[in-house]
Structure formats: C-alpha cells, structure tokens
Design an enzyme around this catalytic site. Structure first.
Site, PDB file in Angstrom:
ATOM      1  N   HIS A 192       0.848  -1.200   0.000  1.00 50.83           N
ATOM      2  CA  HIS A 192       0.000   0.000   0.000  1.00 50.83           C
ATOM      3  C   HIS A 192       0.873   1.236   0.000  1.00 50.83           C
ATOM      4  O   HIS A 192       1.836   1.333   0.768  1.00 50.83           O
ATOM      5  CB  HIS A 192      -0.906   0.017   1.230  1.00 50.83           C
ATOM      6  CG  HIS A 192      -1.657   1.310   1.408  1.00 50.83           C
ATOM      7  ND1 HIS A 192      -1.527   2.096   2.542  1.00 50.83           N
ATOM      8  CD2 HIS A 192      -2.521   1.969   0.591  1.00 50.83           C
ATOM      9  CE1 HIS A 192      -2.294   3.164   2.422  1.00 50.83           C
ATOM     10  NE2 HIS A 192      -2.908   3.116   1.246  1.00 50.83           N
ATOM     11  N   SER A 193       0.551   2.182  -0.878  1.00 53.01           N
ATOM     12  CA  SER A 193       1.237   3.464  -0.930  1.00 53.01           C
ATOM     13  C   SER A 193       2.744   3.254  -1.081  1.00 53.01           C
ATOM     14  O   SER A 193       3.182   2.573  -1.999  1.00 53.01           O
ATOM     15  CB  SER A 193       0.889   4.270   0.327  1.00 53.01           C
ATOM     16  OG  SER A 193       1.303   5.610   0.220  1.00 53.01           O
ATOM     17  N   LEU A 194       3.543   3.806  -0.190  1.00 54.64           N
ATOM     18  CA  LEU A 194       4.991   3.633  -0.262  1.00 54.64           C
ATOM     19  C   LEU A 194       5.388   2.161  -0.236  1.00 54.64           C
ATOM     20  O   LEU A 194       6.444   1.782  -0.747  1.00 54.64           O
ATOM     21  CB  LEU A 194       5.650   4.382   0.903  1.00 54.64           C
ATOM     22  CG  LEU A 194       7.175   4.344   0.985  1.00 54.64           C
ATOM     23  CD1 LEU A 194       7.803   5.013  -0.232  1.00 54.64           C
ATOM     24  CD2 LEU A 194       7.653   5.009   2.270  1.00 54.64           C
ATOM     25  N   LEU A 198      -1.435  -0.864  -4.144  1.00 60.04           N
ATOM     26  CA  LEU A 198      -2.650  -0.087  -3.909  1.00 60.04           C
ATOM     27  C   LEU A 198      -2.262   1.354  -3.621  1.00 60.04           C
ATOM     28  O   LEU A 198      -1.584   1.629  -2.631  1.00 60.04           O
ATOM     29  CB  LEU A 198      -3.451  -0.658  -2.740  1.00 60.04           C
ATOM     30  CG  LEU A 198      -3.925  -2.106  -2.886  1.00 60.04           C
ATOM     31  CD1 LEU A 198      -3.079  -3.020  -1.999  1.00 60.04           C
ATOM     32  CD2 LEU A 198      -5.391  -2.251  -2.514  1.00 60.04           C
ATOM     33  N   SER A 258      -0.022   3.301  -4.910  1.00 59.25           N
ATOM     34  CA  SER A 258       1.426   3.408  -4.730  1.00 59.25           C
ATOM     35  C   SER A 258       2.019   4.424  -5.702  1.00 59.25           C
ATOM     36  O   SER A 258       1.713   4.388  -6.901  1.00 59.25           O
ATOM     37  CB  SER A 258       2.094   2.047  -4.948  1.00 59.25           C
ATOM     38  OG  SER A 258       1.710   1.129  -3.958  1.00 59.25           O
TER      39      SER A 258
END
Length: 647
Positions: free
Chosen positions: A273-275, A306, A308
C-alpha cells in the site's frame, strides 16, 4: 431477570494498553441458556460494554508522542459486510477517535431467543509517530448501563490488571496482536506454503493498518485446499518510513530471506500500500540480485500495489510540497519520491528501479495488478499509481465530472477508448491502443499551470488527506446495513500491455536524469520514461476505484468501519487473486521475457558491481529521517524521563 443475575452488576473488567501498531480483541460470549428447553424465567435484558481511554488528559496535546487516540468497534461475530441487516440492534458500532479520558459505550443486545450470543470488540492504537509510547485503556462489561459507572478496585498483581468478575454464562477471551496475526494451524502438514507479504505505506504499520486485509485473505483459504496461506508483514519498518526506499526494501528483503523462507515455501505474493508498493519492488530486486536462487525455488504469484507512487509525486503536488520534498522535510523518502538525484549517481532511484534486468523478475509473476484512486486521494496522484497510461476518456465518463481538483489534467485529455472489460477473454485479445494525438493533448495539459483558486483547492486536498488518517469521514448507517445501497466502487478494470501505449516522442529518451536547474518538463518526461520501462514486455491489470474520502486509506480499509468505503476494493483483490485461477494471468510473451537471460557484459552473469546502488551497504547517515522522525526522537528522549508514558 435471570436467576443469579443482580441489578447493576459488573461482569468483566480489564485494564491494558496498546503501542504503535498494536490492537487487542475481546471475544465476548454469553450463554443465554443451556440445553434444548428454554427456561420459563428467561429475560432478554441487554449487556453493556464500555471502553475508556485512560491516558492522562495532559498527554492529549503531545501529538508527536502519539497521538494518544484509540479506534474501537463492537460487532456481532457473525456480522458480514455482504449481508443485509434488518434489525438495528445488529448494526456494528464504532468510535474512530477516542481521545484521552473519553469513553465509548455500546449495547450488546439480546433481542432474539437463542442459546448463545458472541460479540467481538476491537481496540486499536492510533499512535503514528513513536514506538515507545502507549495508550492505556479499560474495558468493562456490565448487565446494565448504570453498572458501567461503578468503581472497581483492581489487584495490580494480576496480569494486565485484569479484574474478572465473571458472571455465570459469560466468558471473555482476550487476543493480542500476536494472537490475531498467528498463522492458522494447517490441516495437512505436508502442504506447501503460499507466502503473502503485506507492506505498509508512509507513517503506517502492517499489524494494525493491514489487519483487515490479512483476515479477508485468510477467508480465501477454503478455496485453496492444495496450499497453505501464510500472511506476514515486516513490522520493524514502522516509524522508519522517512529513511528511504532502499532502507525499507533491504529490511523487508532480509526479513523474507532470514525469517520466512524455508523449504516449505512454494509460492509468494506481494501486496503493498502506498509507499509499500515501492518498498516491495526494491525488496524483489534486492532478493533477485543478491539471492538469485530464491525465485528459482519459489514461484512468484501476485504483485499488487494499492495507491502506490510508482512514478513518484514530482509533478502533481503543490509547490510547497515539492519544496518540502526537495529539502528533505520528510527525509530521504521524500527526495526519492520527488525524483531528486541523490546517493545513486545521476539518476533518481525510481528510474534505477525500472532497469530492464531488474524489472524482468516482475514478468515471472502470474499476476500484476495496480489499484489506483481516481479521486479523493491527495497523497498519491492517479497517474503515478496507475503507471501513467490509462483510458482517461472512459474514466471521465464514469466519473461524471468528478475530479481530484479542478486543475487535475488527468480528466482533460481526449483519448480514444481502449474498450470495456466485459470478461477476461475480451481483455486478453484487446489490441487497441491509446491515440497518440490525444495522448499529446493529455501530456501537454499536465504542464499547464493552475489558477490561484485551483492551487488553493489542490493544497487543501493534500492537507485534508493527511488529516483524514485519524479523522476519516465515516460511512452512514445505511452503508453498513444495506449492501445494495452502496455505490459501485470499481469504475475501470482492464489489462494493459506494451502495445497499448502510444509511441514516444522522438526526443523522449534524450537524457535520463533531471538535474539541478532543469525544467519541470524534464521530470515529467522522466515519469513517462519510467512508466514505459515498467510496461516493457509485461501486461498490467489496472483497477481504478471511486472511493469517498479518505480514499488513500480507505483503499486498504485501514480501520474496519471508519474506512469501510474500501470494502469492495478488498473484496475485489481477494476474489481476483486468491479465489480463482485467472486463465490470462501469464501471457506467453511475459513468460518468454522472464526466461530471457540478461547479458550484462559477463556472459549472462549479473555481478553486484552493476548494482552497487542496490547491494552496497550504506553508511547509516545516508538514511536520514525528516522533521517528524527528528521531533519524535526528541520526544522519545523526553519520555525516557517520564516512564509513566511508556512503562
């Protein structure tokens, strides 16, 4: 009233605490009656539960020490988000922002005559910035609302200061974070394991923020009888996310090799997720280079990101954010996301991560899926989380005019549609491409400056997204009780291949790095170059979702109910990747690309000297944190003298 049950009686009481990334679960079971016959004197008086944040009120403004906030929810054990709720007493209740000295009270309704009632109470730490501090709390179960006001004297010698004044028929089972994350015992010990690695984002953690996703994936075990799902996450990167993608990725890679890998592991999947999407990418590259045997013995199945920032956030954020990233306000990570040349020569780290010889390992994955927020994500722009190339005209039609901000160029181009996604077979044979002229229109629009009003709106979007981590706008009651009333979330689901991409401009590859003093256009071109390299020889499934704020955390359901808008996304993820075999998951061209040897001047050998940026052991000073981690360290020094905060 049932015999033996007096008025205003405390049935259970416990005091405990949770640190960053920790949660506790209390499974409350009440036996209304036993046997086949219903007692004549049975009553259906409700039970009540109270959760109080017992942290001292003086700690409330000490934000960088905590914040000292709890999330808690109460639900029936058999509650399912896909079931329609008729009786209001069956609806779950929650409090996402329980401050110091505040209390949350919920009714445990006995509205049907049945032998047994079971409820689940989750209490989750909302601490973000400090590993040492804790939030203290107490939980009380009583047979009336008035009973919750009674003072209770605890025996401090008991574990966790538990005062179990249990009534006949009531039992409470307490589960810690370790208990909740414990891998279920396999039925067949000879089964190979499918290792699923969850990776959190910036200022986040795995154990609390990705707990819902973990439990939903485990529910798919019944559909995978020939393998054992083992879901894990690297916990030690919490509070370290400012130190850079390499720091995070190396830690994750070593955790997989040193602590998780053994002969029982047959498959592996990555969900970031994200980073975390970039962290897992670095870890995969690191493992492939330093431990080449791993992906020969373990079959890579799913690569999922997700929201990212795979292309960074260099050209879409407000100027004050760009300046903050460049100055290192959020540490090495911010500079890397800003595509700033740093410790790895004249190329940004995100460019190096897209090297063909390293990206080739992604071609071995059975599935590669990107989930991206169309709107309401002020942290990661759509173009970055979707690797830039999308059917934007179709998205505009689905959105009906909604945008992330009035100046967002993603919804201004005139792009010829690639086609709908009616089924997998249609996607597999889709040969249409993005119109080059329309793509130029889109790319040119990305350079346009916003007017002052639009800039203010964009800035507010970033600030609002950061604030929404703890103060997330919650769904209304109808969302939880009526699945049919929920708005469709998946607005675009399509397979993209390299041949779908428009041709690059003749000058695109003239230079590869954005240097000091060069224009914003250079960084924009760098994003396009990186995106094209990610598509080299591979197909990508791109799922664009329409979520209400806070979309960035809703997409993973950071908290079960306050981020419930993301339920359909998690359902889609589990169904598409863990509950069925996708016949087009590994197109032939991907397999061929993965099996090609990369000749790196030494007969196919990939010596570490070609990847010094990847494998070199860096001086710890290279991994510098930002203002948040620095302030948190100062706070930690202060709290070491105030043991009541941490003891």
């Amino acid at each position: 009233m049932e015999a033996g049950r007096s008025a205003d009686e405390v049935l259970y009481h416990n005091q405990s605490s949770v640190k960053l990334g920790e949660l506790e679960r209390y499974v409350i079971t009440y036996e209304l009656y036993q046997g086949d016959s219903i007692p004549a004197d049975i009553t259906l008086d409700s039970l009540w539960v109270k959760i109080k944040n017992t942290t001292k009120l003086s700690y409330k403004p000490a934000y960088l020490l905590g914040p000292f906030i709890l999330y808690c929810d109460v639900r029936a054990k058999d509650y399912e988000s896909s079931y329609k709720i008729i009786c209001s007493a069956d609806k779950p209740v929650f409090q996402s922002n329980l401050q110091a000295q505040q209390k949350f009270i919920a009714e445990l309704s006995l509205h049907h005559i049945k032998p047994r009632y079971v409820w689940i109470v989750d209490i989750v730490s909302q601490i973000l910035f400090n590993k040492e501090t804790k939030v203290t709390f107490e939980i009380v179960v009583g047979n009336s609302k008035a009973s919750l006001k009674r003072k209770i004297r605890c025996n401090d010698s008991l574990p966790d200061k538990a005062c179990n004044i249990l009534h006949t028929g009531l039992s409470v089972h307490r589960l810690t974070t370790a208990d909740i994350w414990k891998v279920p015992r396999p039925i067949d010990m000879s089964q190979k394991s499918h290792l699923v690695i969850l990776t959190h984002g910036f200022q986040s953690n795995v154990s609390a923020d990705m707990e819902y996703l973990m439990e939903e994936i485990y529910k798919a075990q019944m559909n995978n009888p020939n393998e054992r799902l083992v879901i894990k996450g690297y916990m030690k990167n919490a509070c370290e996310t400012e130190k850079g993608i390499k720091f995070l990725g190396v830690g994750l890679a070593n955790y997989i090799i040193d602590e998780l890998y053994d002969d029982s592991v047959g498959k592996i999947s990555f969900i970031g997720h994200s980073l975390g999407g970039l962290t897992q990418t670095f870890a995969i590259c690191y493992i492939k280079t330093k431990y080449p045997y791993f992906f020969k013995k373990v079959e890579p199945i799913n690569f999922i990101s997700l929201a990212s920032p795979l292309l960074g956030i260099a050209t879409s954020t407000p100027n004050y954010v760009k300046m903050s990233l460049s100055m290192g306000i959020i540490g090495t990570t911010g500079q890397e996301l800003g595509l700033k040349d740093g410790n790895y020569g004249d190329k940004p780290l995100l460019y190096l991560l897209s090297e063909e010889s390293l990206i080739s390992v992604l071609a071995r994955f059975k599935r590669r899926t990107l989930y991206a927020n169309a709107v309401n994500d002020g942290i990661v722009p759509l173009y970055s989380s979707s690797l830039l190339f999308l059917d934007y005209s179709q998205l505009l039609q689905k959105l009906g005019g909604q945008t992330t901000a009035p100046c967002d160029p993603l919804f201004q181009p005139e792009v010829s549609p690639i086609g709908e996604l009616p089924n997998h077979s249609d996607v597999a044979n889709d040969d249409d491409g993005i119109n080059a002229s329309s793509w130029n229109t889109f790319w040119k629009s990305k350079e346009n400056n916003c007017d002052k009003k639009s800039k203010r709106l964009m800035n507010a979007s970033v600030i609002k997204s950061m604030k929404s981590v703890l103060l997330s706008p919650c769904p209304d009651a109808k969302f939880f009780s009526d699945p049919d009333a929920r708005v469709a979330t998946i607005i675009h689901d399509k397979i993209y291949t390299e041949k779908n991409l428009p041709p690059p401009s003749p000058t695109l590859y003239e230079g590869t790095a954005a240097k000091e003093g060069e224009t914003r256009k250079t960084r924009k071109e760098m994003e396009e170059i990186i995106a094209r390299r990610w598509h080299k020889g591979m197909h990508w499934r791109k799922v664009v979702v329409l979520l209400k704020p806070d979309a960035h955390n809703n997409i993973i359901v950071r908290r079960r109910f306050s981020n419930a808008y993301g339920w359909p996304v998690v359902d889609h993820l589990v169904t598409a990747h863990f509950q069925r075999d996708d016949p087009i998951a590994s197109p032939m061209q991907d397999k061929q690309f993965a099996e090609e040897d990369i000749n790196m001047a030494t007969g196919g050998v990939e010596p570490n000297k070609f990847y010094s940026w990847l494998t070199k052991i860096e001086d710890p000073s290279v991994y510098h944190g930002g203002i948040v981690s620095t302030a948190s360290q100062l706070a930690s020094s202060w709290i070491s003298k105030h043991s009541s905060v941490t003891d």
